[in-house]
Scaffold this motif. Structure first.
Motif, mmCIF file in Angstrom:
data_model
loop_
_atom_site.group_PDB
_atom_site.id
_atom_site.type_symbol
_atom_site.label_atom_id
_atom_site.label_comp_id
_atom_site.label_asym_id
_atom_site.label_seq_id
_atom_site.Cartn_x
_atom_site.Cartn_y
_atom_site.Cartn_z
ATOM 1 N N VAL B 27 -24.133 -98.352 53.486
ATOM 2 C CA VAL B 27 -23.097 -99.343 53.817
ATOM 3 C C VAL B 27 -23.447 -100.620 53.063
ATOM 4 C CG1 VAL B 27 -22.017 -100.722 55.640
ATOM 5 C CG2 VAL B 27 -22.753 -98.379 56.125
ATOM 6 N N THR B 30 -19.305 -104.947 55.038
ATOM 7 C CA THR B 30 -18.493 -104.707 56.231
ATOM 8 C C THR B 30 -17.593 -105.918 56.448
ATOM 9 O OG1 THR B 30 -20.050 -105.734 57.770
ATOM 10 C CG2 THR B 30 -20.358 -103.394 57.360
ATOM 11 N N ARG B 36 -21.465 -99.962 62.063
ATOM 12 C CA ARG B 36 -22.846 -99.871 61.593
ATOM 13 C C ARG B 36 -23.112 -100.997 60.597
ATOM 14 N NH1 ARG B 36 -27.030 -97.990 62.834
ATOM 15 N NH2 ARG B 36 -27.629 -96.538 61.215
ATOM 16 N N VAL B 38 -24.604 -103.446 57.513
ATOM 17 C CA VAL B 38 -24.918 -103.325 56.090
ATOM 18 C C VAL B 38 -26.361 -102.838 55.957
ATOM 19 C CG1 VAL B 38 -25.321 -104.689 53.997
ATOM 20 C CG2 VAL B 38 -23.266 -105.082 55.361
ATOM 21 N N VAL B 54 -23.106 -93.968 58.785
ATOM 22 C CA VAL B 54 -22.554 -95.194 58.179
ATOM 23 C C VAL B 54 -21.434 -95.770 59.037
ATOM 24 C CG1 VAL B 54 -23.194 -94.645 55.791
ATOM 25 C CG2 VAL B 54 -21.009 -93.809 56.719
ATOM 26 N N SER B 55 -21.061 -95.030 60.084
ATOM 27 C CA SER B 55 -20.061 -95.518 61.036
ATOM 28 C C SER B 55 -20.406 -94.868 62.367
ATOM 29 C CB SER B 55 -18.649 -95.115 60.592
ATOM 30 O OG SER B 55 -18.406 -93.750 60.892
ATOM 31 N N ILE B 99 -15.300 -100.842 56.142
ATOM 32 C CA ILE B 99 -16.626 -100.751 55.534
ATOM 33 C C ILE B 99 -16.524 -100.245 54.104
ATOM 34 C CG2 ILE B 99 -17.832 -100.344 57.708
ATOM 35 C CD1 ILE B 99 -17.974 -97.382 57.017
ATOM 36 N N VAL B 101 -18.860 -98.225 51.252
ATOM 37 C CA VAL B 101 -20.049 -97.363 51.216
ATOM 38 C C VAL B 101 -20.356 -96.970 49.767
ATOM 39 C CG1 VAL B 101 -21.039 -95.170 52.011
ATOM 40 C CG2 VAL B 101 -19.478 -96.441 53.507
#
Lengths: 234, 107
Positions: B27, B30, B36, B38, B54-55, B99, B101
């Motif tokens: 990540v 955000t 979640r 960074v 990541v989420s 977010i 990624v």
């Protein structure tokens, strides 16, 4: 990412050493920079700030964009004294992500019942600290036994290390005697001045839990606030 | 039990050394109340096995699918997700988050 870079990052972590992985988001080029290399890096200030805050993030500079993956060793707090204040301090520090170890050779104090889920070493400080591999710059040392036989050896280790915080419980009078003992041990005034004493932020704390709050606040400040270079220079 | 980002990156190295194709998703940005922070990682192998997050679980499936492509091509990519869909809401996650990624192959 090159496996060798990830491997170095993982090795640094195992040794409790910090580092920042820099990814150029335009070219995907990557480099791993340790603090000794910050000064010579194009992102010197950004690397320094990111590591100090222990926070990964994207930075933009001169039209470029980079992602900084920050790896700071877990902060730990080593306490001499399995006392009432440390019973309150341990769970509070844990909530702040700080790993706590309590040292007290008095087994009546250092009992698991008094400290659930906390690492308690019923040993003398010299032995316990050697077992911990010494103190590094991500370690805070807190002395709260009121007993020089237990607190002093811990303070001596702390003052000889790069501990980011050293604090000792006791009144100004108690601390005055402590200064005399440490001076006799060969410590210079500048070394002894590293000790926060009386310990904790001045918030008028009374109860053990309030004293723990003041100590934890002082530890967080020591960890997060940038030294005021202008003031130091003045 | 892989409790933190550190364990996840160690596991990525282990997977790679065992000869598996591996991608690392991170990540990198955000907005709003993303679930979640960074710097969070998801590690994926060529068969779609993954570790970390990541989420809160709503975009992992997409990231894994993209990561398998990245493992094949070796070309890093940046993915962007809104987390404010109905699924996220039902799962009790924060709404309105987005977010970004970054997905890269471990070579």
């Amino acid at each position: 990412m090159d496996l060798s870079l990830l491997s170095r990052l993982n090795a640094l972590r195992a040794e409790r050493r910090p580092g920042v992985l820099v990814t150029d988001l335009a070219t995907n080029a990557q480099r791993l920079v340790t603090p000794d290399g910050f000064a010579g890096d194009a992102l010197a200030d950004e690397l320094d700030a990111a590591l100090r805050m222990g926070r990964s993030g994207t930075v933009e500079k001169d039209g470029g964009r980079w992602f900084l993956t920050v790896q700071a060793p877990p902060v730990r707090c080593v306490v001499t004294g399995a006392v009432h204040v440390s019973q309150a301090l341990a769970p509070m520090a844990k909530l702040c992500g700080i790993d706590v170890t309590i040292i007290d050779p008095r087994t009546a104090f250092a009992s698991p019942e008094r400290f659930p889920d906390v690492r308690v070493l019923a040993q003398w400080p010299d032995e316990a600290i050697a077992g911990l591999g010494g103190f590094d710059r991500y370690t805070a040392f807190v002395a709260v036994t009121h007993d020089p036989k237990i607190d002093d050896p811990g303070l001596i280790h702390a003052l000889r290390s790069e501990c980011f915080y050293v604090g000792a419980l006791g009144s100004r009078k108690t601390h005055g005697k402590r200064v005399e003992r440490l001076t006799a041990q060969g410590f210079a005034p500048a070394d002894i001045a590293r000790i926060h004493a009386p310990i904790g932020l001045d918030i008028g704390a009374v109860s053990p839990a309030e004293i723990a709050v003041s100590i934890l606040g002082e530890i967080v400040a020591a960890l997060r606030k940038k030294p005021l270079r202008a003031e130091q220079a003045a | 039990m892989l409790a933190n980002e550190d364990d996840i990156l160690r596991e990525a190295e282990t997977w790679k050394r065992a000869g598996r194709g591996v991608a690392v998703a991170t990540v990198i940005e955000t907005w709003g109340s993303a679930p979640r922070p960074v710097g969070s990682h998801l590690v994926i192998d060529g068969e779609g096995r993954f570790l970390g997050s990541v989420s809160g679980g709503c975009v992992e499936g997409d990231v894994v699918a993209q990561a398998i492509d990245v493992i094949e091509t070796g070309r890093p990519t940046t993915l962007e997700f809104g987390v404010a869909d109905e699924t996220a809401w039902r799962a009790g996650l924060s709404c309105g988050g987005r977010i970004k990624v970054y997905v890269e192959r471990l070579d």
